[in-house]
Motif scaffolding. Sequence first.
Motif, PDB file in Angstrom:
ATOM      1  N   LEU A   1       0.841  -1.188   0.000  1.00 52.74           N
ATOM      2  CA  LEU A   1       0.000   0.000   0.000  1.00 52.74           C
ATOM      3  C   LEU A   1       0.882   1.245   0.000  1.00 52.74           C
ATOM      4  CD1 LEU A   1      -2.045  -2.222   0.811  1.00 52.74           C
ATOM      5  CD2 LEU A   1      -3.182  -0.509   2.239  1.00 52.74           C
ATOM      6  N   PRO A   2       0.326   2.401  -0.397  1.00 49.82           N
ATOM      7  CA  PRO A   2       1.147   3.625  -0.463  1.00 49.82           C
ATOM      8  C   PRO A   2       1.526   4.135   0.921  1.00 49.82           C
ATOM      9  CG  PRO A   2      -1.139   4.109  -1.010  1.00 49.82           C
ATOM     10  CD  PRO A   2      -1.037   2.616  -0.906  1.00 49.82           C
TER      11      PRO A   2
ATOM     12  N   PHE B   1      -6.443   0.942  15.698  1.00 49.87           N
ATOM     13  CA  PHE B   1      -5.652   2.001  15.090  1.00 49.87           C
ATOM     14  C   PHE B   1      -6.233   2.314  13.722  1.00 49.87           C
ATOM     15  CE2 PHE B   1      -2.815  -0.251  17.955  1.00 49.87           C
ATOM     16  CZ  PHE B   1      -2.161   0.775  18.624  1.00 49.87           C
ATOM     17  N   VAL B   2      -6.157   3.571  13.331  1.00 49.89           N
ATOM     18  CA  VAL B   2      -6.630   3.985  12.011  1.00 49.89           C
ATOM     19  C   VAL B   2      -5.452   4.599  11.261  1.00 49.89           C
ATOM     20  CG1 VAL B   2      -8.268   5.374  10.705  1.00 49.89           C
ATOM     21  CG2 VAL B   2      -8.915   4.455  12.953  1.00 49.89           C
ATOM     22  N   ILE B   3      -5.149   4.038  10.098  1.00 49.78           N
ATOM     23  CA  ILE B   3      -4.046   4.515   9.261  1.00 49.78           C
ATOM     24  C   ILE B   3      -4.624   5.099   7.979  1.00 49.78           C
ATOM     25  CG2 ILE B   3      -2.193   3.715   7.739  1.00 49.78           C
ATOM     26  CD1 ILE B   3      -1.080   2.115   9.943  1.00 49.78           C
ATOM     27  N   THR B   4      -4.140   6.289   7.647  1.00 49.54           N
ATOM     28  CA  THR B   4      -4.541   6.949   6.402  1.00 49.54           C
ATOM     29  C   THR B   4      -3.331   7.026   5.491  1.00 49.54           C
ATOM     30  OG1 THR B   4      -6.155   8.284   7.619  1.00 49.54           O
ATOM     31  CG2 THR B   4      -5.561   9.017   5.394  1.00 49.54           C
ATOM     32  N   ASP B   5      -3.495   6.582   4.226  1.00 57.64           N
ATOM     33  CA  ASP B   5      -2.361   6.620   3.302  1.00 57.64           C
ATOM     34  C   ASP B   5      -2.365   7.924   2.511  1.00 57.64           C
ATOM     35  OD1 ASP B   5      -4.010   6.417   0.975  1.00 57.64           O
ATOM     36  OD2 ASP B   5      -3.944   4.233   1.038  1.00 57.64           O
ATOM     37  N   ARG B   6      -1.369   8.085   1.673  1.00 57.83           N
ATOM     38  CA  ARG B   6      -1.173   9.370   0.984  1.00 57.83           C
ATOM     39  C   ARG B   6      -2.291   9.716   0.015  1.00 57.83           C
ATOM     40  NH1 ARG B   6       3.848   7.523  -2.632  1.00 57.83           N
ATOM     41  NH2 ARG B   6       4.923   8.338  -0.823  1.00 57.83           N
ATOM     42  N   TRP B   7      -3.114   8.724  -0.377  1.00 55.74           N
ATOM     43  CA  TRP B   7      -4.231   9.012  -1.273  1.00 55.74           C
ATOM     44  C   TRP B   7      -5.551   9.142  -0.522  1.00 55.74           C
ATOM     45  CZ3 TRP B   7      -1.655  10.873  -4.827  1.00 55.74           C
ATOM     46  CH2 TRP B   7      -0.520  10.257  -5.354  1.00 55.74           C
ATOM     47  N   GLY B   8      -5.472   9.207   0.811  1.00 56.11           N
ATOM     48  CA  GLY B   8      -6.653   9.508   1.602  1.00 56.11           C
ATOM     49  C   GLY B   8      -7.470   8.318   2.052  1.00 56.11           C
ATOM     50  N   ARG B   9      -7.021   7.095   1.746  1.00 57.88           N
ATOM     51  CA  ARG B   9      -7.763   5.903   2.163  1.00 57.88           C
ATOM     52  C   ARG B   9      -7.402   5.558   3.601  1.00 57.88           C
ATOM     53  NH1 ARG B   9      -6.846   0.502  -1.192  1.00 57.88           N
ATOM     54  NH2 ARG B   9      -4.726   0.920  -0.429  1.00 57.88           N
ATOM     55  N   SER B  10      -8.413   5.305   4.435  1.00 54.49           N
ATOM     56  CA  SER B  10      -8.195   4.949   5.832  1.00 54.49           C
ATOM     57  C   SER B  10      -8.606   3.506   6.084  1.00 54.49           C
ATOM     58  CB  SER B  10      -8.993   5.879   6.761  1.00 54.49           C
ATOM     59  OG  SER B  10      -8.521   7.208   6.675  1.00 54.49           O
ATOM     60  N   GLU B  11      -7.785   2.793   6.860  1.00 54.51           N
ATOM     61  CA  GLU B  11      -8.057   1.406   7.225  1.00 54.51           C
ATOM     62  C   GLU B  11      -7.821   1.237   8.723  1.00 54.51           C
ATOM     63  OE1 GLU B  11      -9.199  -0.981   5.320  1.00 54.51           O
ATOM     64  OE2 GLU B  11      -9.033  -0.028   3.341  1.00 54.51           O
ATOM     65  N   LYS B  12      -8.543   0.278   9.322  1.00 55.01           N
ATOM     66  CA  LYS B  12      -8.431   0.016  10.747  1.00 55.01           C
ATOM     67  C   LYS B  12      -7.610  -1.248  10.994  1.00 55.01           C
ATOM     68  CE  LYS B  12     -12.825   2.254  11.942  1.00 55.01           C
ATOM     69  NZ  LYS B  12     -14.150   2.070  12.594  1.00 55.01           N
ATOM     70  N   TYR B  13      -6.827  -1.203  12.087  1.00 48.27           N
ATOM     71  CA  TYR B  13      -5.931  -2.319  12.410  1.00 48.27           C
ATOM     72  C   TYR B  13      -5.939  -2.593  13.911  1.00 48.27           C
ATOM     73  CZ  TYR B  13      -4.263  -1.501   7.696  1.00 48.27           C
ATOM     74  OH  TYR B  13      -4.199  -1.343   6.335  1.00 48.27           O
TER      75      TYR B  13
END
Length: 557
Positions: free
Chosen positions: A294-295, A309-321
């Motif tokens: 992923l980016p 935890f919530v991670i947001t990548d450089r293209w604005g997509r957020s995923e939970k971990y």
Amino acid sequence: MTEAGRPIPDVTAFGPDFTFSFDDWINSPDGIGTVPAQSHGRKVAIIGAGISGIVSAYELMKLGLRPVVYESGQFGGRLRSQQFEGSSTAIAELGGMRFPISSTAFYRYVDKLGIETRPFPNPLTTAAGSTVIDLAGETLYAETIDDLPPLFREVGDAYNRALEDHAQFGALQAAIKNRDAALVKELWNPIVREWDDRSFYDFIASSDAFKKLSFRHREVFGQVGFGTGGWDSDFPNSMLEILRVNLLGLDDDQRFMVGGVEQVPRGLWTRAPRNLMHWPKGTTLEKLHGGSTLPGVVKVHREGTDGQFVITDRWGRSEKYDAIISTCQSWLMTTSMDFEERLLSQKMWMALDRTRYMQSSKTFVMVDRPFWRDRDPKTGREVMSVTLTDRMTRGTYLFENGPNEPAVICLTYSWMSDALKMEPLSVEKRVELALDSLRKIYPDVDIAKHIVGNPITVSWESDENFLGAFKGALPGHYRYNHRMYGHFVQSEMPAEQRGLFLAGDGISWTPAWVEGAVQTALNAVWGVMNHMGGQSSKSNPGPGDAYAEHGPIDLGD
């Protein structure tokens, strides 16, 4: 010799700060542990696709968890191998390029992948063939140490005496060889107290052995050093870092990966483990990711006190971990990411931001053949050699693939101020300056006429994803390293800080060495396994199980 054709290491990277056998842990037939079935498939974010991130992902996948790797730059991190255009064998190793056989946890993965290794052509080794030392305008040719003037042996003998006099080197290394954890700690812990606040240069200049010698001896030691070459760029560093290099054999018996070391992280990315929990047979990291990482990460925060935890990548997509392993360069957590501050203690942020990184530059060219093996008809010597000098190039290394095959010259390998001299220059200018320096050493050799293709260069301090080659701890930094390294043991932490783990060679006690990256990755894997309700086998306890007894000494604040 081992099955892979390497010598069996006499010294391994066992301790001295944390006396735990990582190689035994991952090689055990009982496995490193398990997580409950209800945790299978839970997602773990991994920031960074260097060797630490990929080892973490590989081991977590084997446990039945779902690692998700984010990468903001190039896959492999500082295990970066770049092929020259038009050649499948001529490779520039831009990051790590020489790997001591004492790195037994790292080589476990190398062997699984079946990667061929060969002795690295370090100065004064059989693999190099010959060595030229050019200092203060005097050029010396040698095939063994005995070919050099007595001053060089005096320097080496003085350093060995200093190690023995001030660090009980022989007894301590014997304890490491024997994996006598109690004795290693008994001998090492007082050294930590004595030398944490003192530099490498202080160790040299204040030693009884060097006091009896001239300044010229110290100068030669800085330019030529021991093992792989000059060490004056490390003179400001904590002496503890240099002692670890010596004690663990990190500067001895080094090898390179035929075909490039980047094969190791890429090989683990595509390898289907035999012993795999939860996932169907044939699952690989590549398949879990749909073919690509992923980016890059731009934001990290957490829901509530101990939520996901919530991670947001450089293209604005957020995923939970459910957990995170951060393997990136520590400064990036405050400069490139919106990293929620409460996820780490203020003392930890202090340690991460105070970490000091060293500059490094390399410039490579491909040549038509290993012409340096030609013999000068007048002297009978090889016309060019592995070269150590006080000129701008500092270190020049020669790599061959066969008598008439394209070969590679690392024209210049420099550190700190010497690397900064290169930083603003184009690759063409770097090559010109290097050739000019080498022309003064080899006036009868026309290197340029052998160059084919385009040169390759790197300055790690100017890469936005690294900002330096690797950590170089200063005197007084032991406490910072203690905080970072031990962070994977989280039972006493506030709930909001649990589940985030740190890894990478910058977190380790041995920065710049791949074994440190691998060992901290395995620490983080144990931490995630424990966080997910799992545990190591009773017959094969993991690093977190051993940390209270075998962990590094705490100097307090």
